[in-house]
Design a protein around this motif. Structure first.
Motif, PDB file in Angstrom:
ATOM      1  N   LEU A   1      84.034 -93.470  58.424  1.00 12.90           N
ATOM      2  CA  LEU A   1      83.746 -93.677  57.021  1.00 12.90           C
ATOM      3  C   LEU A   1      85.339 -93.150  56.511  1.00 12.90           C
ATOM      4  O   LEU A   1      85.201 -91.996  56.563  1.00 12.90           O
ATOM      5  N   ASN A   2      85.904 -94.011  55.494  1.00 14.53           N
ATOM      6  CA  ASN A   2      86.748 -93.388  54.905  1.00 14.53           C
ATOM      7  C   ASN A   2      86.653 -93.590  53.133  1.00 14.53           C
ATOM      8  O   ASN A   2      85.889 -94.794  52.911  1.00 14.53           O
ATOM      9  N   PRO A   3      88.146 -93.176  52.702  1.00 10.80           N
ATOM     10  CA  PRO A   3      87.529 -92.818  50.883  1.00 10.80           C
ATOM     11  C   PRO A   3      87.897 -94.298  50.607  1.00 10.80           C
ATOM     12  O   PRO A   3      86.641 -94.574  49.449  1.00 10.80           O
TER      13      PRO A   3
ATOM     14  N   PRO B   1      91.901 -93.720  64.846  1.00 10.66           N
ATOM     15  CA  PRO B   1      92.555 -94.206  64.610  1.00 10.66           C
ATOM     16  C   PRO B   1      92.868 -94.593  62.985  1.00 10.66           C
ATOM     17  O   PRO B   1      94.171 -94.855  63.113  1.00 10.66           O
ATOM     18  N   VAL B   2      91.706 -94.610  61.956  1.00  7.18           N
ATOM     19  CA  VAL B   2      93.109 -94.937  60.598  1.00  7.18           C
ATOM     20  C   VAL B   2      93.519 -93.215  60.780  1.00  7.18           C
ATOM     21  O   VAL B   2      94.728 -93.488  59.408  1.00  7.18           O
ATOM     22  N   ALA B   3      93.242 -92.540  60.508  1.00 12.69           N
ATOM     23  CA  ALA B   3      94.323 -91.232  60.250  1.00 12.69           C
ATOM     24  C   ALA B   3      95.277 -91.365  61.087  1.00 12.69           C
ATOM     25  O   ALA B   3      96.159 -91.620  60.838  1.00 12.69           O
TER      26      ALA B   3
ATOM     27  N   VAL C   1     102.563 -81.597  53.833  1.00 13.29           N
ATOM     28  CA  VAL C   1     101.421 -81.683  53.653  1.00 13.29           C
ATOM     29  C   VAL C   1     100.300 -81.584  52.684  1.00 13.29           C
ATOM     30  O   VAL C   1      99.410 -80.411  52.990  1.00 13.29           O
ATOM     31  N   TRP C   2     100.043 -81.844  51.893  1.00 10.16           N
ATOM     32  CA  TRP C   2      98.123 -81.798  51.349  1.00 10.16           C
ATOM     33  C   TRP C   2      97.870 -82.087  51.997  1.00 10.16           C
ATOM     34  O   TRP C   2      97.325 -83.601  52.478  1.00 10.16           O
ATOM     35  N   GLY C   3      96.481 -81.643  51.897  1.00  9.72           N
ATOM     36  CA  GLY C   3      95.096 -82.062  52.837  1.00  9.72           C
ATOM     37  C   GLY C   3      95.405 -82.501  53.873  1.00  9.72           C
ATOM     38  O   GLY C   3      94.792 -83.052  55.006  1.00  9.72           O
ATOM     39  N   ALA C   4      96.022 -81.270  54.591  1.00  8.83           N
ATOM     40  CA  ALA C   4      96.367 -80.751  55.393  1.00  8.83           C
ATOM     41  C   ALA C   4      95.713 -80.093  57.289  1.00  8.83           C
ATOM     42  O   ALA C   4      95.518 -80.972  58.010  1.00  8.83           O
TER      43      ALA C   4
ATOM     44  N   THR D   1      89.532 -70.884  55.218  1.00  5.73           N
ATOM     45  CA  THR D   1      89.727 -70.371  56.636  1.00  5.73           C
ATOM     46  C   THR D   1      89.914 -71.955  57.175  1.00  5.73           C
ATOM     47  O   THR D   1      91.166 -72.159  59.055  1.00  5.73           O
ATOM     48  N   ARG D   2      89.643 -72.914  56.608  1.00  2.28           N
ATOM     49  CA  ARG D   2      90.803 -74.482  56.961  1.00  2.28           C
ATOM     50  C   ARG D   2      92.186 -74.138  57.662  1.00  2.28           C
ATOM     51  O   ARG D   2      93.078 -74.954  58.359  1.00  2.28           O
ATOM     52  N   VAL D   3      93.080 -73.113  56.904  1.00  2.00           N
ATOM     53  CA  VAL D   3      94.166 -72.813  56.984  1.00  2.00           C
ATOM     54  C   VAL D   3      94.883 -72.911  58.562  1.00  2.00           C
ATOM     55  O   VAL D   3      95.856 -73.304  58.719  1.00  2.00           O
TER      56      VAL D   3
ATOM     57  N   ASP E   1      94.909 -84.119  40.450  1.00  2.00           N
ATOM     58  CA  ASP E   1      95.105 -82.844  40.524  1.00  2.00           C
ATOM     59  C   ASP E   1      96.358 -82.486  40.891  1.00  2.00           C
ATOM     60  O   ASP E   1      96.087 -81.092  40.573  1.00  2.00           O
ATOM     61  N   THR E   2      97.137 -83.061  41.398  1.00  2.00           N
ATOM     62  CA  THR E   2      98.500 -81.917  42.420  1.00  2.00           C
ATOM     63  C   THR E   2     100.159 -82.739  42.037  1.00  2.00           C
ATOM     64  O   THR E   2     100.892 -82.389  42.593  1.00  2.00           O
ATOM     65  N   TYR E   3      99.696 -84.248  40.901  1.00  2.00           N
ATOM     66  CA  TYR E   3     101.543 -84.329  41.061  1.00  2.00           C
ATOM     67  C   TYR E   3     102.407 -83.413  40.674  1.00  2.00           C
ATOM     68  O   TYR E   3     103.518 -83.366  41.111  1.00  2.00           O
TER      69      TYR E   3
ATOM     70  N   ASN F   1      82.613 -85.829  48.748  1.00  2.00           N
ATOM     71  CA  ASN F   1      84.207 -84.895  49.148  1.00  2.00           C
ATOM     72  C   ASN F   1      84.181 -84.464  50.400  1.00  2.00           C
ATOM     73  O   ASN F   1      84.253 -82.833  50.343  1.00  2.00           O
ATOM     74  N   PRO F   2      83.078 -84.301  51.632  1.00  2.00           N
ATOM     75  CA  PRO F   2      83.068 -83.546  52.351  1.00  2.00           C
ATOM     76  C   PRO F   2      83.798 -83.162  53.002  1.00  2.00           C
ATOM     77  O   PRO F   2      85.130 -83.361  53.266  1.00  2.00           O
ATOM     78  N   ASN F   3      83.817 -81.294  53.404  1.00  2.00           N
ATOM     79  CA  ASN F   3      84.944 -81.033  54.655  1.00  2.00           C
ATOM     80  C   ASN F   3      84.981 -81.987  56.259  1.00  2.00           C
ATOM     81  O   ASN F   3      83.736 -81.088  56.734  1.00  2.00           O
TER      82      ASN F   3
HETATM   83  N1  NAP Z   1      97.265 -95.516  51.771  1.00  2.00           N
HETATM   84  C1  NAP Z   1      95.753 -94.999  52.744  1.00  2.00           C
HETATM   85  O1  NAP Z   1      96.950 -96.125  53.335  1.00  2.00           O
HETATM   86  C2  NAP Z   1      95.158 -94.223  52.970  1.00  2.00           C
HETATM   87  C3  NAP Z   1      95.112 -94.550  54.691  1.00  2.00           C
HETATM   88  C4  NAP Z   1      94.022 -93.360  54.802  1.00  2.00           C
HETATM   89  C5  NAP Z   1      93.508 -91.976  53.749  1.00  2.00           C
HETATM   90  N2  NAP Z   1      94.107 -92.015  52.465  1.00  2.00           N
HETATM   91  C6  NAP Z   1      93.741 -91.093  51.324  1.00  2.00           C
HETATM   92  O2  NAP Z   1      93.759 -90.369  51.645  1.00  2.00           O
HETATM   93  C7  NAP Z   1      93.268 -89.471  51.649  1.00  2.00           C
HETATM   94  C8  NAP Z   1      92.438 -88.229  52.181  1.00  2.00           C
HETATM   95  O3  NAP Z   1      92.103 -89.329  53.288  1.00  2.00           O
HETATM   96  P1  NAP Z   1      91.384 -88.533  54.509  1.00  2.00           P
HETATM   97  O4  NAP Z   1      90.290 -88.977  55.604  1.00  2.00           O
HETATM   98  O5  NAP Z   1      92.196 -87.726  55.133  1.00  2.00           O
HETATM   99  O6  NAP Z   1      90.046 -87.488  53.868  1.00  2.00           O
HETATM  100  P2  NAP Z   1      90.208 -85.886  54.416  1.00  2.00           P
HETATM  101  O7  NAP Z   1      89.803 -85.600  55.667  1.00  2.00           O
HETATM  102  O8  NAP Z   1      88.470 -85.621  53.147  1.00  2.00           O
HETATM  103  O9  NAP Z   1      90.897 -85.120  53.744  1.00  2.00           O
HETATM  104  C9  NAP Z   1      91.405 -84.821  52.019  1.00  2.00           C
HETATM  105  C10 NAP Z   1      91.226 -83.255  51.905  1.00  2.00           C
HETATM  106  O10 NAP Z   1      91.974 -83.299  50.673  1.00  2.00           O
HETATM  107  C11 NAP Z   1      91.393 -81.827  50.147  1.00  2.00           C
HETATM  108  N3  NAP Z   1      91.440 -81.685  48.907  1.00  2.00           N
HETATM  109  C12 NAP Z   1      90.204 -81.945  48.342  1.00  2.00           C
HETATM  110  N4  NAP Z   1      90.757 -82.073  46.941  1.00  2.00           N
HETATM  111  C13 NAP Z   1      91.580 -81.775  46.905  1.00  2.00           C
HETATM  112  C14 NAP Z   1      92.181 -81.247  45.352  1.00  2.00           C
HETATM  113  N5  NAP Z   1      91.985 -81.391  44.402  1.00  2.00           N
HETATM  114  N6  NAP Z   1      92.972 -80.670  45.568  1.00  2.00           N
HETATM  115  C15 NAP Z   1      94.245 -80.121  46.742  1.00  2.00           C
HETATM  116  N7  NAP Z   1      93.808 -80.614  47.921  1.00  2.00           N
HETATM  117  C16 NAP Z   1      92.256 -80.935  47.960  1.00  2.00           C
HETATM  118  C17 NAP Z   1      90.962 -80.831  51.185  1.00  2.00           C
HETATM  119  O11 NAP Z   1      91.052 -80.232  52.225  1.00  2.00           O
HETATM  120  P3  NAP Z   1      91.279 -78.376  51.583  1.00  2.00           P
HETATM  121  O12 NAP Z   1      89.902 -78.035  51.013  1.00  2.00           O
HETATM  122  O13 NAP Z   1      91.456 -77.957  53.311  1.00  2.00           O
HETATM  123  O14 NAP Z   1      92.549 -78.419  51.096  1.00  2.00           O
HETATM  124  C18 NAP Z   1      90.039 -82.338  52.094  1.00  2.00           C
HETATM  125  O15 NAP Z   1      89.478 -81.632  53.520  1.00  2.00           O
HETATM  126  C19 NAP Z   1      91.720 -90.275  50.613  1.00  2.00           C
HETATM  127  O16 NAP Z   1      92.856 -90.061  48.817  1.00  2.00           O
HETATM  128  C20 NAP Z   1      92.473 -91.206  51.102  1.00  2.00           C
HETATM  129  O17 NAP Z   1      92.283 -92.379  50.161  1.00  2.00           O
HETATM  130  C21 NAP Z   1      95.097 -93.354  52.694  1.00  2.00           C
END
Ligand code: NAP
Length: 320
Positions: free
Chosen positions: A40-42, A121-123, A143-146, A172-174, A216-218, A311-313
């Motif tokens: 599943l994707n956001p 795949p999506v990642a 890279v945020w959300g790394a 610890t996710r670092v 939050d990060t802009y 928004n689970p980890n």
């Molecule tokens: N445009 C596109 O084509 C495309 C495609 C796929 C995904 N996306 C977007 O990419 C984003 C991430 O998707 P994903 O599947 O990788 O999600 P994910 O696995 O849940 O990763 C997102 C990570 O962001 C961090 N995070 C959450 N809230 C935060 C905050 N307030 N400040 C800083 N970091 C925060 C969290 O990690 P930490 O707590 O460890 O920091 C979380 O694990 C989503 O917004 C999604 O819609 C876009």
């Protein structure tokens, strides 16, 4: 017939229903896949709420990526029945069976399970597209959300191309960020992130910031850029980023782009190779695939999508 999870109308997860639909006859060039796991994707939450920039008519079958076993093939398909495959960007994937174009599926390496392959795949497609946006070889990027699904894959791809990656995660996710290949990892819960990035770059900042978080990060993201650097926003995890104030770009003569994956590929025919690259990296380095946050049977798809909204980890999977 197949069992599917559908969004019946715009709104919350109470609008998700599991039902049955016709599969249709297998056409030339198609495969029938018995689905083992759907990632599943956001973006699916945004589409279902009906407040996303892209609109889909209701009702629609959820899901966009997954993994499973080929159980029948149409005319002209060279894949064998029994081949394990995965796919991304195929709408209506959240079901026990899927009819897919054979050209859109990628064979899963032996070392990876269905649950692992369904997270790639999506990642992989997103990270490969993002890596095309800004010329970075030999330079530094944040890279945020790394430690997230896309983030880990993006760190790995950039690092492979000689980019010095500073990955941001929490707690610890670092360690996952370093496992994926980042030069430095910053714990966003342990102090001022911008200051940490500036100290890792001798006060210079970075050539690009990849930001899927938004609101939050802009401001911090703009503040980490070196002169003529680029902020690449590709998600709204914390809500939409504010309107751009052009004067904010003056200091560093900065660039901002809102990533649209469609504009960075020649067509969907590129996806299987992008997924293949992601699978190969994942088979080589376990740190490239994110964690699993939850795994639900198809009948409990609404609960799975409810978990996604928290928004689970880690990745939420539906396993039909
Ligand atoms: N445009 C596109 O084509 C495309 C495609 C796929 C995904 N996306 C977007 O990419 C984003 C991430 O998707 P994903 O599947 O990788 O999600 P994910 O696995 O849940 O990763 C997102 C990570 O962001 C961090 N995070 C959450 N809230 C935060 C905050 N307030 N400040 C800083 N970091 C925060 C969290 O990690 P930490 O707590 O460890 O920091 C979380 O694990 C989503 O917004 C999604 O819609 C876009």
């Amino acid at each position: 017939m197949r069992r599917v999870a559908r969004a019946m109308r715009a709104g919350g997860t109470e609008n998700i229903e599991v039902g049955t639909e016709e599969l249709g006859r297998l056409q030339a060039g198609q495969v029938l896949v018995q689905v083992a796991a759907v990632g599943l994707n956001p973006v699916e939450t945004l589409l279902r709420r009906g407040d996303y920039v892209v609109k889909v008519p209701f009702p629609f079958v959820l899901g966009g990526e997954g993994a499973g076993t080929v159980s029948a093939v149409g005319e002209g398909v060279s894949l064998e029945v029994g081949t394990r495959v995965c796919w991304g960007a195929i709408p209506a994937s959240c079901g026990d069976y899927l009819v897919a174009p054979a050209a859109m599926v990628t064979t899963i390496p032996e070392r990876l399970s269905f649950d692992e392959a369904a997270r790639v795949p999506v990642a992989a497609i997103t990270a490969a597209g993002l890596a095309r946006v800004w010329p970075l070889e030999g330079r530094r990027a944040v890279v945020w959300g790394a430690a997230g699904a896309v983030g880990q894959m993006l760190v790995a791809i950039l690092a492979r191309r000689g980019v010095g990656v500073i990955g941001i995660a929490s707690g610890t996710r670092v360690s996952r960020v370093l496992d994926a290949g980042a030069q430095f990892a910053v714990d966003r819960g342990a102090g001022d992130v911008r200051e940490a990035v500036m100290s890792h770059t001798g006060g210079k900042g970075v050539a690009a910031v990849y930001d899927p978080i938004g609101k939050d990060t802009y401001t911090a993201s703009l503040g980490m850029l070196a002169p003529r650097g680029c902020l690449i926003t590709y998600g709204e995890f914390s809500g939409a980023a504010p309107e751009i104030a052009l004067q904010d770009l003056f200091r560093g003569s900065l660039f901002i782009t809102k990533y649209n994956g469609v504009r960075w590929v020649e067509g969907m025919h590129e996806f299987p190779a992008m997924v293949g690259e992601g699978l190969a990296m994942a088979a080589e380095k376990p740190g490239v695939i994110g964690e699993v946050a939850g795994r639900f049977q198809l009948e409990r798809a609404a609960e799975a999508y409810a978990m996604l909204e928290t928004n689970p980890n880690g990745k939420v999977l539906v396993a039909p």
